[in-house]
Write an enzyme that holds these catalytic residues in place. Sequence first.
Site, PDB file in Angstrom:
ATOM      1  N   TRP A 181       7.340   2.364   4.469  1.00  0.00           N
ATOM      2  CA  TRP A 181       7.167   0.996   3.966  1.00  0.00           C
ATOM      3  C   TRP A 181       7.380  -0.016   5.086  1.00  0.00           C
ATOM      4  O   TRP A 181       6.704  -1.028   5.188  1.00  0.00           O
ATOM      5  CB  TRP A 181       8.151   0.747   2.819  1.00  0.00           C
ATOM      6  CG  TRP A 181       8.070  -0.631   2.215  1.00  0.00           C
ATOM      7  CD1 TRP A 181       7.298  -1.012   1.166  1.00  0.00           C
ATOM      8  CD2 TRP A 181       8.786  -1.806   2.638  1.00  0.00           C
ATOM      9  NE1 TRP A 181       7.480  -2.354   0.896  1.00  0.00           N
ATOM     10  CE2 TRP A 181       8.392  -2.864   1.778  1.00  0.00           C
ATOM     11  CE3 TRP A 181       9.717  -2.079   3.640  1.00  0.00           C
ATOM     12  CZ2 TRP A 181       8.900  -4.163   1.900  1.00  0.00           C
ATOM     13  CZ3 TRP A 181      10.217  -3.372   3.768  1.00  0.00           C
ATOM     14  CH2 TRP A 181       9.800  -4.392   2.898  1.00  0.00           C
ATOM     15  N   HIS A 182       8.359   0.319   5.947  1.00  0.00           N
ATOM     16  CA  HIS A 182       8.681  -0.619   7.016  1.00  0.00           C
ATOM     17  C   HIS A 182       7.610  -0.664   8.095  1.00  0.00           C
ATOM     18  O   HIS A 182       7.455  -1.684   8.765  1.00  0.00           O
ATOM     19  CB  HIS A 182      10.037  -0.280   7.639  1.00  0.00           C
ATOM     20  CG  HIS A 182      11.201  -0.759   6.841  1.00  0.00           C
ATOM     21  ND1 HIS A 182      11.725  -0.043   5.788  1.00  0.00           N
ATOM     22  CD2 HIS A 182      11.929  -1.897   6.916  1.00  0.00           C
ATOM     23  CE1 HIS A 182      12.738  -0.725   5.260  1.00  0.00           C
ATOM     24  NE2 HIS A 182      12.881  -1.851   5.921  1.00  0.00           N
ATOM     25  N   GLY A 183       6.938   0.424   8.291  1.00  0.00           N
ATOM     26  CA  GLY A 183       5.897   0.373   9.321  1.00  0.00           C
ATOM     27  C   GLY A 183       5.124   1.649   9.409  1.00  0.00           C
ATOM     28  O   GLY A 183       5.614   2.718   9.052  1.00  0.00           O
TER      29      GLY A 183
END
Lengths: 429, 492
Positions: B324-326
Amino acid sequence: MKNRIKRGAGCVCFLGLTTLMLYGTSKLLESKKAVVKYHEFYDCDTDIDVIFMGTSHMYNSLLPQELWDEYGITSYNWGYSNCTLPEDYYILQDIVKEHKPKVVVVDIFGLFEYEKYVNGKYRDDRIEQQHVQFDMIPPSLNKYRAMNDVFGPYEGKWDFMFDFLMYHNRWEKLKEPDFEPEYSTEKGAEYLKGVGDDAEYYRAQEFEQLEFNTVCAGYIQPIADFCSENDIELLYVFNPCLTNVENINAAYSLDSYMEEKGIAYYNALYLEEISSVTDFCSDSDHLNYSGAVKYTRRMGDVLKEQYGIEDHRGEEGYASWDESYARYLEYKIQNIQETENVHDVLMLSADDDFKVNLQFDPSCSFALEDTRFVALVQNLGSSIEVIPVNDLKYEENSCQILITVMNSETGEIVAQQGYAVGDDGPARL
Amino acid sequence: MIFNSLQFFAFFPAVTVIYYILPQKVRYLWLLAASYFFYMQWDASYALILLFSTLVTYIGAIVIQKLRDRQTGDKPDIRIKLCLAAGIILNLGILAYFKYADFVIDNLNTFASCEMKRLDLILPVGISFFIFQTTGYLIDVSRGDMKAEKNPLKYALFVSFFPQLVAGPIERSKKLLAQINEKHVFSLDQTREGLVLMLWGYFLKLCIADRAALFINTVYGDYETYSGWYLIVASVLFAFQIYCDFAGYSIIAMGAAKVLGFSLMENFDAPYTSASVAEFWRRWHISLFSWFKDYLYIPLGGNKRGTFRKYLNILIVFFCSGLWHGSQWTFVIWGLLNGFYQIVGELTSPFRKMVSDKLGIREDSIGNRCFKAVITFILVDISWVFFRIDALRSSVPVFSSMIHAKNFWIFTDGSIYEAGLNDKNFTVLIICLIVLAVYDLIKRKGIVLREVIFAQDLPIRWLIYLALILFIFVFGIYGSNFSEAGFIYFQF
């Protein structure tokens, strides 16, 4: 209801306190270069008849204090390094609200060298210079237009409207002048203290007629229109300087260009009284103090004879100009006292305020043969007395050159410097 | 338009004043227009993606609600599940496309020797946040936790509400939609609280996060030159940069919403005072991890299906969190590492308790709690290195440099002050970090500092507000001398 009013009033007070606090802090933190340069403009209690604008060739070359001393003309120098015509256009519109002059003299150097910020061609080294020009001007619609036109998409353009954005982090650089600024006594100008340039002061015998379709040239007419609408006489000048072929061509091409437009123009690029030996600054193509004094006299004649600018010396209400000149004189004396170089001392003394007594050892070849030294002595004309002295001494030390500078009015000695001349040239004792 | 920009300082007061002048009935419309305007300042085309997600989940929720209303008996209607699945696939599909398409292509090219051309998609700002927010809403409706919002414009405001649109907190529909339907009366106390929150958020962002960034970016930008202890200091500071950057944003968002009469959830709760990694993840980015808990971990069985399944679920959640973060393997490793920490923490808990008991160390002693907090910080900070580096291949040289650090002299010969932050700015940073530490320790005790301030007499209150405003004004990192630093979490 009462409580609401009380709290509402409290909010207003708090906002007022916050505003005062932030305003005071931003004034403390801001760079003082603009304040130092323009304080006397905003503090002036009389009319200012002439405003000079333009690049460093105006900033360093036209001295309002000399203009006051010799012609009684009140003026201020709004020139600064790399200041372009687009910037002059907007600055003029704001500063005339403070003092509307009779004549504006605009330096037209750099029509091909400078561009305002367009499409990422911004020069970071100019930001600080442009802040000096704009920081004293309060936020206004005109300044907003200048911000968008001159600075375009430059990300820091809002710094010009709210300069705390630029200066808020100066907290780590605060020094005594930030708390007690020493205002300049030069009425916006800054004369250069060095002498010596090996470039030739070239007088063009012929030139190439140029077209003026640069961005900067596009502001020649708008400035003229603004002056006309506001009943201000405009004079464009090309100041004396050592410059490249393109600028030389520009200076001469502008004669016909301006004539066609009906705009007054003075091509002062080459003046006979200016010498490349004595009147240009070392490491620079700008006039030094001696050259600036000569050019200022020339401009004084133009302003007096062609524009009828009045002589205010002795008039009631203009005492502050005499007081200011007295401070300026102290500044000039201090510069002479602090100068190490023998050429510079002679150059800085080339002024009606001073008389010079030069004693030299007749066996000193430098005093007799150094071209620049001899030229600087001749430059002083009747203000210098030259006396050969054997066994010359300065403060009980042997020296070959002893220069005594005196106030021409009072006879008081303001500086005395002895020089021992060795293989490396004169060294101050 | 970011919170620390001149445009926002003009935008927010204007929006607020007009909001309170307008009649109650139309205020949400004004907020909706303002929110879309806010979002479109990044790129007008992003609004289409926002609109698409809004439409998909609005329609999906309405259909699901209708099916739920017609449902008879306890047997769940398969059509609800199908509708939910379709909505989630469409909605998450947008996120997958923009965020992971190039990641998949790069990995196929690297590992499967494909020669696919990258799409070079630009990730619309905030997409990860609003996609999760709308997905959560859809799931809530399908579970019957709330009724579908019939007013499409109110729903659109729930999705696009500008204070929390681009970097959270990821709000729950039950809470925020209900507030959109409520009456909001202007209150000076509420406004004051909101503005004080915003001030604190700006302090965190401008005085700490962006100041630390000057050093961290210099060091991580050239870690071969700035090796060893430079990297250690930069890595420690990065823990505070990311905390203050993200928490700063969340708090500004909370404050701005509060001024408008809305209450957003708290997203950070003194995370670096945690005594374990598990506790850290209950205090860090609370809205995201509670989202994962409610919509992924619990549906997967949570801890109800045995220990092995529980650990697997933890790894799945943290794997997804990393992604989700990257869309880089560094984020995946960061996520998995944190999941791994929690599993190991739990597995070793009996052993650690036995050692403590044998050594006579009290669980609640200050020394023990400080020790645990320091260990937790170190573990979390190690994982942050993966968050900070540009590529996985940098991890080995960076960690190696830190492990073999010998250049301790940088602290004594002044070299540390030549890596982006001079001595004066380092001093300011340390002072700010001390203030933050005191604030978080007080918070951990359950004390809400702003309420303590509000209870003081007027001169004291005003002195505190003025001091904070002046501190941010003078010591904040903003203006053209520093490029306007965006918020780190905008890239997600």
